[in-house]
Design an enzyme around this catalytic site. Sequence first.
Site, PDB file in Angstrom:
ATOM      1  N   LEU A   1       0.833  -1.213   0.000  1.00 10.02           N
ATOM      2  CA  LEU A   1       0.000   0.000   0.000  1.00 10.02           C
ATOM      3  C   LEU A   1       0.867   1.261   0.000  1.00 10.02           C
ATOM      4  O   LEU A   1       2.053   1.204   0.331  1.00 10.02           O
ATOM      5  CB  LEU A   1      -0.907  -0.033   1.240  1.00 10.02           C
ATOM      6  CG  LEU A   1      -1.898  -1.210   1.243  1.00 10.02           C
ATOM      7  CD1 LEU A   1      -2.424  -1.494   2.650  1.00 10.02           C
ATOM      8  CD2 LEU A   1      -3.044  -0.932   0.283  1.00 10.02           C
ATOM      9  N   PRO A   2       0.271   2.421  -0.336  1.00  6.25           N
ATOM     10  CA  PRO A   2       1.100   3.625  -0.473  1.00  6.25           C
ATOM     11  C   PRO A   2       1.783   4.104   0.805  1.00  6.25           C
ATOM     12  O   PRO A   2       2.968   4.415   0.786  1.00  6.25           O
ATOM     13  CB  PRO A   2       0.091   4.682  -0.969  1.00  6.25           C
ATOM     14  CG  PRO A   2      -1.033   3.915  -1.576  1.00  6.25           C
ATOM     15  CD  PRO A   2      -1.117   2.632  -0.809  1.00  6.25           C
TER      16      PRO A   2
ATOM     17  N   THR B   1       6.311   0.572   2.019  1.00 10.02           N
ATOM     18  CA  THR B   1       7.316   1.398   2.700  1.00 10.02           C
ATOM     19  C   THR B   1       6.553   2.422   3.527  1.00 10.02           C
ATOM     20  O   THR B   1       5.869   3.291   2.964  1.00 10.02           O
ATOM     21  CB  THR B   1       8.209   2.133   1.679  1.00 10.02           C
ATOM     22  OG1 THR B   1       8.852   1.172   0.860  1.00 10.02           O
ATOM     23  CG2 THR B   1       9.261   2.975   2.398  1.00 10.02           C
TER      24      THR B   1
ATOM     25  N   LYS C   1      15.377  -0.006   5.348  1.00  7.83           N
ATOM     26  CA  LYS C   1      14.982   0.586   4.058  1.00  7.83           C
ATOM     27  C   LYS C   1      15.245   2.099   4.035  1.00  7.83           C
ATOM     28  O   LYS C   1      15.839   2.624   3.099  1.00  7.83           O
ATOM     29  CB  LYS C   1      13.503   0.272   3.820  1.00  7.83           C
ATOM     30  CG  LYS C   1      12.812   1.073   2.763  1.00  7.83           C
ATOM     31  CD  LYS C   1      12.855   0.428   1.411  1.00  7.83           C
ATOM     32  CE  LYS C   1      12.299   1.382   0.359  1.00  7.83           C
ATOM     33  NZ  LYS C   1      12.461   0.922  -0.979  1.00  7.83           N
TER      34      LYS C   1
ATOM     35  N   LYS D   1       9.807  10.645  -0.852  1.00  3.88           N
ATOM     36  CA  LYS D   1       8.974   9.976   0.159  1.00  3.88           C
ATOM     37  C   LYS D   1       9.875   9.299   1.212  1.00  3.88           C
ATOM     38  O   LYS D   1       9.670   9.458   2.413  1.00  3.88           O
ATOM     39  CB  LYS D   1       8.078   8.925  -0.509  1.00  3.88           C
ATOM     40  CG  LYS D   1       7.305   8.093   0.505  1.00  3.88           C
ATOM     41  CD  LYS D   1       6.604   6.883  -0.080  1.00  3.88           C
ATOM     42  CE  LYS D   1       6.090   6.000   1.060  1.00  3.88           C
ATOM     43  NZ  LYS D   1       5.428   4.786   0.627  1.00  3.88           N
TER      44      LYS D   1
HETATM   45  P1  NAD Z   1       0.765   2.290  -6.151  1.00  2.94           P
HETATM   46  O1  NAD Z   1       0.130   3.576  -5.757  1.00  2.94           O
HETATM   47  O2  NAD Z   1       0.992   2.000  -7.593  1.00  2.94           O
HETATM   48  O3  NAD Z   1      -0.082   1.063  -5.544  1.00  2.94           O
HETATM   49  C1  NAD Z   1      -0.764   1.100  -4.319  1.00  2.94           C
HETATM   50  C2  NAD Z   1      -2.103   0.399  -4.520  1.00  2.94           C
HETATM   51  O4  NAD Z   1      -2.791   0.350  -3.266  1.00  2.94           O
HETATM   52  C3  NAD Z   1      -3.036   1.128  -5.502  1.00  2.94           C
HETATM   53  O5  NAD Z   1      -3.473   0.249  -6.516  1.00  2.94           O
HETATM   54  C4  NAD Z   1      -4.199   1.604  -4.620  1.00  2.94           C
HETATM   55  O6  NAD Z   1      -5.432   1.623  -5.290  1.00  2.94           O
HETATM   56  C5  NAD Z   1      -4.182   0.545  -3.529  1.00  2.94           C
HETATM   57  N1  NAD Z   1      -4.855   0.952  -2.293  1.00  2.94           N
HETATM   58  C6  NAD Z   1      -4.758   2.131  -1.624  1.00  2.94           C
HETATM   59  N2  NAD Z   1      -5.555   2.120  -0.537  1.00  2.94           N
HETATM   60  C7  NAD Z   1      -6.170   0.915  -0.529  1.00  2.94           C
HETATM   61  C8  NAD Z   1      -7.133   0.308   0.344  1.00  2.94           C
HETATM   62  N3  NAD Z   1      -7.602   0.951   1.415  1.00  2.94           N
HETATM   63  N4  NAD Z   1      -7.544  -0.932   0.053  1.00  2.94           N
HETATM   64  C9  NAD Z   1      -7.086  -1.598  -1.026  1.00  2.94           C
HETATM   65  N5  NAD Z   1      -6.181  -1.080  -1.906  1.00  2.94           N
HETATM   66  C10 NAD Z   1      -5.732   0.163  -1.646  1.00  2.94           C
HETATM   67  O7  NAD Z   1       2.147   2.225  -5.352  1.00  2.94           O
HETATM   68  P2  NAD Z   1       3.408   1.269  -5.669  1.00  2.94           P
HETATM   69  O8  NAD Z   1       4.353   1.972  -6.572  1.00  2.94           O
HETATM   70  O9  NAD Z   1       2.932  -0.099  -5.989  1.00  2.94           O
HETATM   71  O10 NAD Z   1       4.100   1.260  -4.223  1.00  2.94           O
HETATM   72  C11 NAD Z   1       3.554   0.518  -3.125  1.00  2.94           C
HETATM   73  C12 NAD Z   1       4.500   0.618  -1.952  1.00  2.94           C
HETATM   74  O11 NAD Z   1       5.787   0.097  -2.327  1.00  2.94           O
HETATM   75  C13 NAD Z   1       4.748   2.044  -1.471  1.00  2.94           C
HETATM   76  O12 NAD Z   1       4.798   2.043  -0.071  1.00  2.94           O
HETATM   77  C14 NAD Z   1       6.082   2.401  -2.105  1.00  2.94           C
HETATM   78  O13 NAD Z   1       6.792   3.375  -1.365  1.00  2.94           O
HETATM   79  C15 NAD Z   1       6.787   1.074  -2.076  1.00  2.94           C
HETATM   80  N6  NAD Z   1       7.845   0.901  -3.084  1.00  2.94           N
HETATM   81  C16 NAD Z   1       7.620   1.275  -4.377  1.00  2.94           C
HETATM   82  C17 NAD Z   1       8.642   1.106  -5.323  1.00  2.94           C
HETATM   83  C18 NAD Z   1       8.417   1.500  -6.769  1.00  2.94           C
HETATM   84  O14 NAD Z   1       9.407   1.532  -7.518  1.00  2.94           O
HETATM   85  N7  NAD Z   1       7.171   1.778  -7.205  1.00  2.94           N
HETATM   86  C19 NAD Z   1       9.862   0.566  -4.946  1.00  2.94           C
HETATM   87  C20 NAD Z   1      10.054   0.164  -3.628  1.00  2.94           C
HETATM   88  C21 NAD Z   1       9.026   0.338  -2.706  1.00  2.94           C
END
Ligand code: NAD
Length: 293
Positions: free
Chosen positions: A65-66, A93, A168, A243
């Site tokens: 999740l975000p 994260t 992290k 972030k």
């Molecule tokens: P994203 O925004 O693409 O995905 C998050 C998903 O969570 C979305 O599809 C959203 O609709 C869903 N969501 C939000 N609230 C919700 C709820 N209450 N119930 C169900 N679903 C819900 O983000 P991402 O890029 O996939 O990143 C996710 C996590 O991973 C973050 O914490 C980010 O910091 C971490 N991260 C991302 C990357 C990257 O390169 N994208 C790398 C390392 C870590």
Amino acid sequence: MSTIAFIGLGNMGLGMASNLAKAGHDVRALDINADALAKAVAAGCVQADNAKDAVASADIVVTMLPAGKHVELVYADVMKHASEGSLFIDCSTIDVDTARKVISEAESAGFEMIDAPVSGGVAGATAGTLTFMCGGADAAFARAKPVLDIMGKNVFHAGGAGNGQVAKIANNMLLGIHMIGTCEAFNLAEKLGLDAQTFYDISSTASGQNWSMTNYCPAPGPVESAPSNRGYQPGFAAAMMLKDLRLAQDAAQSARAVTPLGAQAMALYGLMEASGDDSLDFSGIMKLIDGTL
Ligand code: NAD
């Protein structure tokens, strides 16, 4: 094979859930975004319509999740409906305090839980080559490891609850700092008449060598695969780096840790956000340093 509830099928979650389904697990996917859910179903997951539907028959719950507020909200619901003895794995994260709070609540309610943030980006999530940094009890980690091994290549146990998040953000704070330092060095060399390739050849084998230089070289030219050679398209977006730097500064404040360079890195990536350029790769901070942003 297990029944796994996977909540949060965004950029990262989609590839991770797909790999669990490919490995033969019964993956129940839940997301508030219908498009994200449809992609997960196309990748072999089963659609869940609400938290109860997703977790009631699951042995394991994985979340991606975000931010901390989403994790708190989702687990409040998950804990109401999860079956006895379920294991929770939060791969998002988030801030250390929230990670520790949610794990403590889960344990009080009789569930096992670890924090397991990742590095490796969307490419790593898709390829199943992520690095997991885990915090939590030994037994919970041991139970989670076979599932994490499907989604990742390196799985570390960093200690008790929240220590995955600590690893992290400390790592990414260091990454942000040495990226900016690397930009300054290449810019200084260039302004004084030393071309990027020559400086790279010398510094990458001298004491200035670092990961930002040899893998994501912010000066175009020396490292062919680096985002600097394709207009700083990510890669790892500056917004994501910001972030993590904000999380690091919040944590540093609560622990009274002195992190002046982390604070400066956060301020500089904040300028990229303010100028609307934070969708560029984090190595695009070169443009701020050389005055072309
Ligand atoms: P994203 O925004 O693409 O995905 C998050 C998903 O969570 C979305 O599809 C959203 O609709 C869903 N969501 C939000 N609230 C919700 C709820 N209450 N119930 C169900 N679903 C819900 O983000 P991402 O890029 O996939 O990143 C996710 C996590 O991973 C973050 O914490 C980010 O910091 C971490 N991260 C991302 C990357 C990257 O390169 N994208 C790398 C390392 C870590």
